[in-house]
Design an enzyme around this catalytic site. Structure first.
Site, PDB file in Angstrom:
ATOM      1  CG  HIS A 205      32.254  50.011  74.116  1.00 24.60           C
ATOM      2  ND1 HIS A 205      33.056  49.086  73.472  1.00 24.60           N
ATOM      3  CD2 HIS A 205      31.571  48.873  75.187  1.00 24.60           C
ATOM      4  CE1 HIS A 205      32.716  47.795  73.657  1.00 24.60           C
ATOM      5  NE2 HIS A 205      32.137  47.931  74.739  1.00 24.60           N
ATOM      6  CB  SER A 206      35.651  49.039  76.366  1.00 24.25           C
ATOM      7  OG  SER A 206      36.635  48.199  76.797  1.00 24.25           O
ATOM      8  CD  GLN A 207      41.536  52.235  74.036  1.00 24.49           C
ATOM      9  OE1 GLN A 207      41.028  52.112  73.300  1.00 24.49           O
ATOM     10  NE2 GLN A 207      42.913  52.213  74.315  1.00 24.49           N
ATOM     11  N   GLY A 209      35.850  54.781  77.785  1.00 23.62           N
ATOM     12  CA  GLY A 209      35.486  55.348  79.050  1.00 23.62           C
ATOM     13  C   GLY A 209      36.300  56.294  79.738  1.00 23.62           C
ATOM     14  CG  HIS A 351      33.315  44.423  76.792  1.00 19.28           C
ATOM     15  ND1 HIS A 351      33.091  45.217  77.901  1.00 19.28           N
ATOM     16  CD2 HIS A 351      34.166  44.948  76.031  1.00 19.28           C
ATOM     17  CE1 HIS A 351      33.771  46.429  77.743  1.00 19.28           C
ATOM     18  NE2 HIS A 351      34.687  46.124  76.698  1.00 19.28           N
TER      19      HIS A 351
END
Length: 376
Positions: A205-207, A209, A351
């Protein structure tokens, strides 16, 4: 602390069950991977704390590894801040074994001075980016949100300090190491985890990734698939305002998807060999112009060995640019599926996908995709 209390609650719950119920409950435990002694043996660095949930009768041979994004811990996957079951429980109840990683330098993994300066997200940042994007009021002279922000209805509660749901969420935020430091630490810890547990599906998830791509690079034979929920991006450069706060002219991901090396064919002598080209215009209004490789594009040697799913919410700041990551992956030979959640009837999401109102529906969507890839 929230994560520790959640683990204690899970263990206590098991202890209070009848013998018959205990036989059906998932096994819960923790261990550490990676780590080495530093400062003449007086400290340890690089270790990652792993929490696992193993069903009494697993229905799926391949486990899932969940890695949270910036400032987050495994708390995100244990429960939602308004008290609903988290993804860990949803997947475990469906017969999946799950492993949840606190990134090195964060949460139960502990912080070591050699990681450098710590960062922590403010309540204002979380409101703007995660929880109240639809009505966030910027300071005078500051830009309004991205075009999709007004669609946000997914975070439970008001999304503002003083709301007990927001306060629970903010209480879960922790200090963490900078991105370049974390990239190396998480890739090494992720590889160590797969060496220990065997083949797995990596959910980022997010960072995290970008760190997932690095794990796939390091252990392509052990990564069966990557599910990238709004992964760090877009390729090469930071997202331009209003979608991102980065300098759009600063090369932040020299290897296209990562700061860490990725293997391409033809091989690179340095990341400067990746010739970049930007779209003349965005695909649609309210989307950024993508950066891709100039044709003929080099292929990603290791990431092309397993399937990838990229998910993005309707109202997230990622809604303007995650399609660029998908196009980059496909151009480089990676079998990549892309789902905008509004296209499957899940509207208004932001998000923090795994703790918003549609969290359970998204978990089921992921399971459906895994079934299509014969990973169920």
């Amino acid at each position: 602390m929230n994560r520790l209390l959640a683990v204690i609650a899970l263990v206590c719950l098991q202890a209070c069950l009848t013998p018959a119920a205990q036989a059906q409950a998932p096994a819960v435990g923790t261990f550490f991977v990676g780590g080495h002694y530093v400062r003449e043996g007086q400290a340890m660095a690089g270790q990652a704390h792993i929490l696992f949930m193993r069903p009494a009768k697993p229905k799926h041979a391949t486990p899932l590894v969940f890695i949270p994004g910036a400032g987050q811990t495994v708390t995100n996957f244990l429960s939602t801040p308004d008290g609903r079951p988290g993804w860990a429980s949803v997947f475990a109840d469906a017969g999946w074994t799950v492993y949840l990683m606190d990134q090195p330098g964060r949460g139960a993994s502990g912080y070591e001075a050699s990681y450098g300066a710590i960062k922590r997200q403010t309540p204002e940042f979380l409101q703007k980016r995660f929880t109240a994007t639809q009505n966030f009021e910027p300071a005078p002279g500051q830009p309004q949100g991205w075009p999709q922000a007004k669609l946000h209805t997914g975070f439970p509660g008001t999304g503002k300090p003083g709301d007990p749901i927001f306060d629970q969420f903010y209480a879960s935020q922790v200090e963490s190491a900078g991105g370049d430091v974390s990239a190396k630490l998480v890739a090494e810890a992720g590889a160590a985890l797969l060496d220990k547990i065997g083949p797995a599906i990596v959910v980022t998830h997010s960072q995290s990734g970008a760190f997932g791509w690095a794990i796939g690079e390091a252990r392509p034979a052990l990564v069966k698939a990557i599910v990238a929920v709004e992964p760090s991006g877009p390729p090469f450069f930071g997202a331009p305002p209003p979608w991102g706060d980065s300098d759009p002219d600063k090369l932040t991901r020299p290897y296209g998807l990562t700061t860490t090396p990725l293997a391409y064919a033809p091989a690179l002598s340095s990341p400067a060999d990746l010739t970049r080209v930007q779209d003349a215009a965005p695909e649609k209004p309210d989307l950024v112009r993508c950066w891709l490789q100039a044709e003929p594009a080099r292929k990603l040697v290791n990431l092309s060995k397993f399937p990838v799913l990229v998910l993005v919410s309707e109202a997230s700041y990622h809604a303007g640019y995650d399609h660029c990551t998908v196009r980059y992956l496909r151009q480089a030979g990676v079998a990549t599926d892309f789902t905008r959640l509004e296209d499957v009837g899940l509207h208004g999401g932001g998000h923090m996908v795994m703790i918003e109102k549609h969290s359970t529906e998204v978990a089921k969507l992921i399971q459906g995709w895994l079934k299509t890839k014969k990973l169920d």
